[in-house]
Design an enzyme around this catalytic site. Sequence first.
Site, PDB file in Angstrom:
ATOM      1  N   ASP A 286       0.831  -1.209   0.000  1.00  0.00           N
ATOM      2  CA  ASP A 286       0.000   0.000   0.000  1.00  0.00           C
ATOM      3  C   ASP A 286       0.864   1.258   0.000  1.00  0.00           C
ATOM      4  O   ASP A 286       0.606   2.222  -0.726  1.00  0.00           O
ATOM      5  CB  ASP A 286      -0.899   0.025   1.240  1.00  0.00           C
ATOM      6  CG  ASP A 286      -1.842  -1.162   1.322  1.00  0.00           C
ATOM      7  OD1 ASP A 286      -2.039  -1.825   0.281  1.00  0.00           O
ATOM      8  OD2 ASP A 286      -2.369  -1.436   2.412  1.00  0.00           O
ATOM      9  N   GLN A 287       1.916   1.238   0.838  1.00  0.00           N
ATOM     10  CA  GLN A 287       2.749   2.426   1.000  1.00  0.00           C
ATOM     11  C   GLN A 287       3.666   2.669  -0.192  1.00  0.00           C
ATOM     12  O   GLN A 287       4.076   3.809  -0.442  1.00  0.00           O
ATOM     13  CB  GLN A 287       3.584   2.283   2.274  1.00  0.00           C
ATOM     14  CG  GLN A 287       2.727   2.240   3.533  1.00  0.00           C
ATOM     15  CD  GLN A 287       3.559   2.051   4.777  1.00  0.00           C
ATOM     16  OE1 GLN A 287       4.309   2.932   5.172  1.00  0.00           O
ATOM     17  NE2 GLN A 287       3.441   0.893   5.400  1.00  0.00           N
ATOM     18  N   HIS A 307      -7.112  -1.044   0.870  1.00  0.00           N
ATOM     19  CA  HIS A 307      -6.206   0.109   0.972  1.00  0.00           C
ATOM     20  C   HIS A 307      -5.514   0.351  -0.374  1.00  0.00           C
ATOM     21  O   HIS A 307      -5.385   1.492  -0.817  1.00  0.00           O
ATOM     22  CB  HIS A 307      -5.147  -0.139   2.045  1.00  0.00           C
ATOM     23  CG  HIS A 307      -5.587   0.201   3.430  1.00  0.00           C
ATOM     24  ND1 HIS A 307      -6.224  -0.694   4.246  1.00  0.00           N
ATOM     25  CD2 HIS A 307      -5.487   1.348   4.149  1.00  0.00           C
ATOM     26  CE1 HIS A 307      -6.495  -0.127   5.410  1.00  0.00           C
ATOM     27  NE2 HIS A 307      -6.071   1.105   5.378  1.00  0.00           N
TER      28      HIS A 307
END
Length: 337
Positions: A286-287, A307
């Site tokens: 996600d990041q 996400h």
Amino acid sequence: MIQIDGSFLEGGGQILRTSLSLSALTGKPFKIENIRKNRNNPGLAVQHLEAIRAIAAITNTKTDAKKGDITIEFSPKERIKKEEINIEIPTAGSASLIISTILPIAYKIKKDLKIRIHGGGTWNKWAPSVIYLQKVLLPLLKKAGFKGEIEIKRDGFVPRGGAILEIILHPWKNPPPLFLEQSNISGVFIESVSSVSLEKARVAERQIEAAESILKPLKLEIEKTAKYVEAYGFGSGILICSSPTILGRDIPGERGITAEKIGKQAAMDFLSEVQSKAAVDSYAADQLMIYLALAGGKIKTSFISDHAKTNAYTIEKFLPVKFSLDEKEKTIECKKI
């Protein structure tokens, strides 16, 4: 002005944080409505306000956002010029979520940017720990030429917070595409952190011992660190990560839950990531998506989360890119359009 639905899919604070990062990078203003609409406490929380104020300080922008707001407009006044910023977090809210909002700015800075954070937590539920950023996210970003350091001067635990952190970002120019496939895992690292007030109870060691009991089937060498730190109040947390394929899982300690249960849960979550044959764990995936959008590339993760889908929706609002999220192959790819 870019219009964003803050209740889209996952509908959490990630929509705001991603929008802030990309607004600072592109200079594009945005408006988000229905912020965290479906949560028990909808609207902006303190850690969201601090992320807004941090990006506002970096872009010399005024903001009147306040706690509980469900709509926000943000129009960056100027491109990134600051070389130092100080952030105060008056609660035990997650410091790592604020750091994650700031990190992508390295793409646009011309000189080193130093960030000092006073307050907040380094171990929070529903957020990566700060050592997760240190030992999982930053090493993954290093594969795309990213350079940055995070130093924990003092840990912060819920409910008192009080962390002290220093972050240095270096200019990230012309990054190569990021392609990550799992190669092999030859080692595992466990770090358990507890406040000194829990040393007599051996909380850090007990978390490690419990995690080890679950990880035995891997038959890998395990490096262990039990650390007791000065902090306001008491608290703990455990991080497990692997090398050279970098997978990680972390869990903060919680009142009423034994150190053994915390350690075992972290190990079971980590084992699930390893068995998935992923190149990055689902949290890191996600990041990494903003960085995939800026540099291009493809990563294999353990599963495609809401996400990730929400992040793709938000990023595509700001940048001329298209994400391909393959739920069968568990891959995330980004290409310019």
